[in-house]
Design a protein around this motif. Sequence first.
Motif, short mmCIF file in Angstrom:
data_model
loop_
_atom_site.label_atom_id
_atom_site.label_comp_id
_atom_site.label_asym_id
_atom_site.label_seq_id
_atom_site.Cartn_x
_atom_site.Cartn_y
_atom_site.Cartn_z
N ALA A 117 22.83 33.68 41.03
CA ALA A 117 21.49 33.20 40.71
C ALA A 117 21.49 31.88 39.95
CB ALA A 117 20.74 34.25 39.92
N GLY A 118 22.62 31.30 39.68
CA GLY A 118 22.67 30.05 38.94
C GLY A 118 24.10 29.73 38.59
N GLU A 119 24.24 29.01 37.49
CA GLU A 119 25.58 28.59 37.06
C GLU A 119 26.31 29.78 36.43
OE1 GLU A 119 27.71 25.22 34.23
OE2 GLU A 119 25.55 25.16 34.63
N VAL A 120 27.42 30.16 37.01
CA VAL A 120 28.18 31.32 36.55
C VAL A 120 29.14 30.89 35.45
CG1 VAL A 120 29.80 33.14 37.20
CG2 VAL A 120 27.99 32.44 38.79
N ASP A 121 29.18 31.68 34.39
CA ASP A 121 30.11 31.42 33.30
C ASP A 121 31.42 32.17 33.50
OD1 ASP A 121 30.53 30.36 30.41
OD2 ASP A 121 30.98 32.53 30.26
N HIS A 122 31.34 33.41 33.92
CA HIS A 122 32.56 34.20 34.14
C HIS A 122 32.24 35.38 35.04
CE1 HIS A 122 30.56 36.08 30.65
NE2 HIS A 122 31.15 37.21 31.03
N PHE A 123 33.33 36.03 35.51
CA PHE A 123 33.23 37.20 36.38
C PHE A 123 33.90 38.40 35.70
CE2 PHE A 123 31.68 35.26 40.28
CZ PHE A 123 32.03 33.92 40.13
N GLU A 124 33.38 39.57 35.98
CA GLU A 124 33.99 40.82 35.52
C GLU A 124 34.26 41.70 36.73
OE1 GLU A 124 32.08 41.13 31.02
OE2 GLU A 124 31.72 42.73 32.50
N PHE A 125 35.45 42.35 36.71
CA PHE A 125 35.88 43.17 37.84
C PHE A 125 36.12 44.61 37.39
CE2 PHE A 125 36.74 39.70 40.81
CZ PHE A 125 36.82 38.63 39.94
N SER A 126 35.84 45.54 38.26
CA SER A 126 36.16 46.97 38.02
C SER A 126 36.61 47.57 39.34
CB SER A 126 34.97 47.72 37.45
OG SER A 126 33.90 47.72 38.36
N VAL A 127 37.43 48.65 39.26
CA VAL A 127 37.96 49.29 40.45
C VAL A 127 37.89 50.80 40.27
CG1 VAL A 127 40.33 49.20 39.59
CG2 VAL A 127 39.91 49.45 42.05
N ALA A 128 37.64 51.51 41.34
CA ALA A 128 37.58 52.98 41.31
C ALA A 128 38.01 53.50 42.67
CB ALA A 128 36.18 53.47 40.97
N GLY A 129 38.61 54.70 42.68
CA GLY A 129 39.05 55.33 43.93
C GLY A 129 39.07 56.84 43.80
N MET A 130 38.96 57.53 44.91
CA MET A 130 38.98 59.00 44.93
C MET A 130 40.38 59.47 45.31
SD MET A 130 35.35 59.82 46.80
CE MET A 130 35.62 61.58 46.58
N PRO A 131 40.76 60.69 44.88
CA PRO A 131 42.07 61.22 45.25
C PRO A 131 42.23 61.28 46.76
CG PRO A 131 41.10 62.54 43.51
CD PRO A 131 40.03 61.60 43.97
N GLY A 132 43.40 60.78 47.22
CA GLY A 132 43.63 60.71 48.67
C GLY A 132 44.53 61.80 49.19
#
Length: 329
Positions: free
Chosen positions: A313-328
């Motif tokens: 939506a405009g000028e980005v200052d930083h990014f945040e990441f997250s990860v999730a997974g189910m038992p395979g």
Amino acid sequence: MSTQPLVCPSCHGPAATGPDANGEYRCDYCGTRFRRAAAPAEPAPVVVKVSPTADGGQRTTALLLGLLVAIVGLSVAGAMFWLGAQQDHESASPSSPRTASASTPSRLSAEPKVVAPRDSVAVQAPAAAEPEPEAPASASFEFHRNQSGYKESYYALGIVENTSPFVIDKPKVTAVLLDADGKELGTKFGFATRGPLGPGDSSPVKILIDDPPAHDSVRFEVAPRKASYVPPQVEGLRVEPGEPRPAKYGDDRWEIDGKVFNDGAEAAKFVAIEIQALDADGKLMAVHSTFADADLVAPGDEARFSTGTFAAAGEVDHFEFSVAGMPGG
């Protein structure tokens, strides 16, 4: 002539007819013929059948009745004594449920024995403590900004937080479109991108407001609900993104590649990566998600991911990441 009573030797009847020419008698009761025995020097004892009308018979009957009455009296007295002792034992026993409601004469003494009624005390069992009603599910929503979409459509971006003391499902957030007088013109809704949410957890929300009517303001309503099922998640997943780069075409568009590593002890499937683009104040400017390239990421393995092109939506200052997974499995 003999003075001994004439008695039939067969039935011991006291009457007989005779004697005849042969000196025999005939029993009037059983018909037996017999002769009178010669009287011995000492009369031999005989059995006499007592007639109820004879004087001697009355004395014998009276004696028998007296003995019977005495036996019955002793039996009754013994029974009354046993019953009295049993009642005294029950009234004296602390575990006996019986109490005397009137004076009872003693069978062992001329003085009446009075047993006072036992005090009756009603003891009310303590009422079971009612469990405190569980607090209703609650969540808050903070609106951050609008992000432009196609033509008149746009996205409402914000963060929803679980303020309940328990886990809730992905909260539903409804955008209510209002005119200048506060009249409702329509509604749109979206859900948290993550979930279920534990107490204090938060998640981005992205609501598409497509083809909206002309409106003056928007009011947001949150509908949290206690989670009925919390799916298991694999522990030990981590994400290492590459350097975000602006897309070749379009302003405020980005592309990000990276890897997912499984440092845990079980394989993971449906491994999802979420990217938040934030301004300098930590306000949401974009939210985007993608999946790892591999269907299954085994323990110790890694998998690549790519976001493709997404807009902010405009000028980005930083990014945040997250990860999730189910038992395979």
